[in-house]
Scaffold this motif. Structure first.
Motif, PDB file in Angstrom:
ATOM      1  N   SER A  41      64.158  -3.666  64.377  1.00  0.00           N
ATOM      2  CA  SER A  41      64.599  -4.546  63.275  1.00  0.00           C
ATOM      3  C   SER A  41      64.751  -3.815  61.981  1.00  0.00           C
ATOM      4  O   SER A  41      65.655  -3.788  61.090  1.00  0.00           O
ATOM      5  CB  SER A  41      65.127  -5.450  63.374  1.00  0.00           C
ATOM      6  N   LEU A  42      63.870  -4.171  61.320  1.00  0.00           N
ATOM      7  CA  LEU A  42      62.900  -3.721  60.486  1.00  0.00           C
ATOM      8  C   LEU A  42      63.258  -2.327  60.125  1.00  0.00           C
ATOM      9  O   LEU A  42      63.382  -1.848  59.257  1.00  0.00           O
ATOM     10  CB  LEU A  42      61.794  -4.104  60.436  1.00  0.00           C
ATOM     11  N   ALA A  43      63.097  -1.839  60.461  1.00  0.00           N
ATOM     12  CA  ALA A  43      63.647   0.169  60.988  1.00  0.00           C
ATOM     13  C   ALA A  43      64.469  -0.093  60.858  1.00  0.00           C
ATOM     14  O   ALA A  43      65.025   1.137  59.349  1.00  0.00           O
ATOM     15  CB  ALA A  43      62.799   1.316  61.946  1.00  0.00           C
ATOM     16  N   LEU A  44      65.313  -0.590  61.227  1.00  0.00           N
ATOM     17  CA  LEU A  44      66.642  -0.122  61.114  1.00  0.00           C
ATOM     18  C   LEU A  44      67.358  -0.680  60.178  1.00  0.00           C
ATOM     19  O   LEU A  44      68.295  -0.095  59.355  1.00  0.00           O
ATOM     20  CB  LEU A  44      67.598  -0.896  62.574  1.00  0.00           C
ATOM     21  N   ALA A  45      67.174  -1.557  59.819  1.00  0.00           N
ATOM     22  CA  ALA A  45      67.426  -2.092  58.026  1.00  0.00           C
ATOM     23  C   ALA A  45      67.715  -1.568  57.045  1.00  0.00           C
ATOM     24  O   ALA A  45      68.084  -0.931  55.792  1.00  0.00           O
ATOM     25  CB  ALA A  45      67.172  -3.438  58.154  1.00  0.00           C
ATOM     26  N   ALA A  46      65.793  -0.170  57.036  1.00  0.00           N
ATOM     27  CA  ALA A  46      65.819   0.259  56.188  1.00  0.00           C
ATOM     28  C   ALA A  46      67.002   1.098  55.624  1.00  0.00           C
ATOM     29  O   ALA A  46      67.025   2.440  55.207  1.00  0.00           O
ATOM     30  CB  ALA A  46      64.501   0.762  56.299  1.00  0.00           C
ATOM     31  N   HIS A  47      67.735   2.058  56.923  1.00  0.00           N
ATOM     32  CA  HIS A  47      68.455   2.610  56.979  1.00  0.00           C
ATOM     33  C   HIS A  47      69.977   2.167  57.419  1.00  0.00           C
ATOM     34  O   HIS A  47      70.500   2.154  57.043  1.00  0.00           O
ATOM     35  CB  HIS A  47      68.494   3.707  58.652  1.00  0.00           C
ATOM     36  N   GLY A  48      69.605   0.792  56.588  1.00  0.00           N
ATOM     37  CA  GLY A  48      71.523  -0.017  56.631  1.00  0.00           C
ATOM     38  C   GLY A  48      72.042  -0.592  57.707  1.00  0.00           C
ATOM     39  O   GLY A  48      73.131  -1.127  57.594  1.00  0.00           O
ATOM     40  N   VAL A  49      70.938  -0.408  58.689  1.00  0.00           N
ATOM     41  CA  VAL A  49      71.737  -0.706  59.809  1.00  0.00           C
ATOM     42  C   VAL A  49      71.452  -2.235  60.337  1.00  0.00           C
ATOM     43  O   VAL A  49      69.854  -2.551  59.905  1.00  0.00           O
ATOM     44  CB  VAL A  49      71.670  -0.344  60.991  1.00  0.00           C
ATOM     45  N   VAL A  50      72.349  -3.456  60.173  1.00  0.00           N
ATOM     46  CA  VAL A  50      71.991  -4.906  60.242  1.00  0.00           C
ATOM     47  C   VAL A  50      71.416  -5.067  62.259  1.00  0.00           C
ATOM     48  O   VAL A  50      73.095  -4.843  62.364  1.00  0.00           O
ATOM     49  CB  VAL A  50      73.235  -5.057  59.944  1.00  0.00           C
TER      50      VAL A  50
END
Ligand code: ATP
Length: 418
Positions: free
Chosen positions: A26-35
């Motif tokens: 989740s943290l890694a995805l958030a860094a790419h703007g994915v919620v």
């Protein structure tokens, strides 16, 4: 883009293994703007796995699952995905070649059961696993992209970087985060001061968490350019600081003792401690900081009444008249400590940490903290609450004592900045 992260494994639902993959993803995805909108954890049950995939595919644009890709009969993610897609499992020559190549490289014997890992649902693609025997699986539906990765964290992370990250870029979204740490108010009070900033549809997004009376304000800013995300983040941090003022003691992982270290060092001041109910906890916290001998003289643990008298010079009469847990005794402890240590400041704690020993006029959780300075001795009474454990009361007392000194030092700072 919205994501659902699924973790598969009986050891996860039973609690035998802590699920770190979903948090990391989740943290890694958030860094790419994915919620990430949901985490789902299921055991080794093919129907549950299929249901989790089906629901996730109908709710999200991206689904990432981890675990259950091994060679044993309880590794059922392949079958669960096949059922969700209503496709049969079929042998993939590409997957078999990858598995055989890996076994050759490792000089290990390939067992027939390892070839189960070459089965993938019809219409899916194989993802190379450079660190393990389980290839991953990828599938694109009209509105959703699915990635199935192994559960071993190092394999999962390597494959995430190799296969998922390149497919995420393109939107160019950048996410930046900051955390401000606060002490001395309740979470409700903090929430009231930041209420309008905490609306869920805002950018930056602001949220709060509480742990051991330390409050953290998390700010997440998104933009298509890094400079704009940084501008948004900086402006939001400045606004939080404006509203919370000296309640903010640090950023990121900083603790109260780190904030004190900076202030004492900058002002060239020293401190000593005289502890009763905290039993050395305050000194322990202060010495968590490397180099603290530059400003921390040392401490006296004066737990019994006689120790308060013998080591700090607190008069027997004072203790008899007011009790050891009282403001006059806290003051005498701090002044006695400062005189003996020769430090600029001395902090004392005396209180009832419980669970027994409380009385209506002096309940469990009552703590007096005094701060002796070159010019005065400030004492305060705190009621940390009978609902807290002994350990929590001592922890709050130590933190509050540090905070008293921090606020005192800040009053001397021309700018009041932490
Ligand atoms: P492989 O075949 O490479 O072992 P796998 O997909 O079969 O991959 P699992 O058997 O599900 O992986 O998990 C292997 C180990 O990885 C588990 O025993 C556990 O230690 C760890 N693991 C699995 N899932 C998670 C998770 N969500 N968070 C943290 N660790 C996990």
């Amino acid at each position: 883009m919205k994501a659902v992260v699924i973790s598969v494994g009986e050891e996860l639902v039973s609690g035998a293994c802590v699920d770190t993959n979903t948090a990391w993803l989740s943290l890694a995805l958030a860094a790419h703007g994915v919620v990430t909108i949901r985490h789902v954890t299921v055991g080794d049950d093919v129907t549950d796995i299929a249901t989790a995939f089906r629901q996730a595919m109908s709710d999200a644009d991206l689904v990432v699952s981890t675990g259950g890709l091994g060679p044993t009969p309880d590794d059922l993610t392949r079958q669960g995905l096949a059922d969700a897609l209503r496709q049969p499992l079929e042998h993939s020559t590409e997957a078999e070649q990858q598995i055989r190549a890996l076994f050759e490289r490792w000089q290990r014997t390939l067992h027939e059961s390892n070839l189960v890992q070459a089965l993938i649902p019809h219409g899916c693609a194989v993802l190379e696993n450079p660190r393990g025997t389980a290839p991953g699986i990828a599938h694109d539906t009209a509105r959703c992209r699915v990635f199935v990765l192994p559960g071993v964290p190092i394999e999962m992370k390597t494959m995430y970087e190799q296969h998922i990250v390149p497919r995420l870029s393109g939107g160019g979204a950048v996410t930046l985060r900051a955390e401000l740490r606060c002490y001395g108010m309740s979470e409700a009070e903090l929430g009231e001061r930041l209420a309008d900033m905490m609306a869920r549809n805002r950018n930056p997004l602001v949220g709060t968490t509480a742990s051991g009376a330390v409050l953290t304000v998390r700010i997440t800013a998104r933009s298509c350019s890094e400079s704009e995300a940084l501008r948004l983040l900086d402006a939001e941090q400045a606004e939080v600081r404006r509203r919370i003022g000296q309640g903010v003691f640090g950023v990121g992982e900083e603790e109260l003792e780190d904030a004190l270290a900076k202030l004492l060092t900058a002002q060239g001041r020293t401190v000593a401690t005289a502890e009763s109910c905290t039993g050395g906890l305050l000194a322990q916290r202060l010495t968590n900081v490397p180099g603290s001998s530059a400003y921390f003289f040392g401490g006296m643990i004066c737990y019994a009444d006689q120790a308060k008298t013998d080591l700090l010079g607190v008069s027997v009469e004072l203790i008899e008249v007011h009790g050891a847990v009282s403001e006059p005794v806290a003051v005498a402890m701090a002044q006695g400590c400062r005189a003996r240590a020769g430090s600029d400041f001395a902090i004392s704690t005396t209180g009832i940490a419980g669970p027994s020993g409380g009385r209506p006029e002096k309940p469990v959780g009552l703590v007096f903290i005094a701060l002796a300075s070159p010019t005065a001795c400030e004492a305060r009474r705190f009621l940390f609450g009978e609902h807290l454990t002994r350990c929590e009361i001592r922890d709050r007392a130590a933190k509050t004592a540090m905070n008293m000194l921090r606020l005192h030092l800040l009053r001397r700072e021309p700018t009041g900045q932490t």
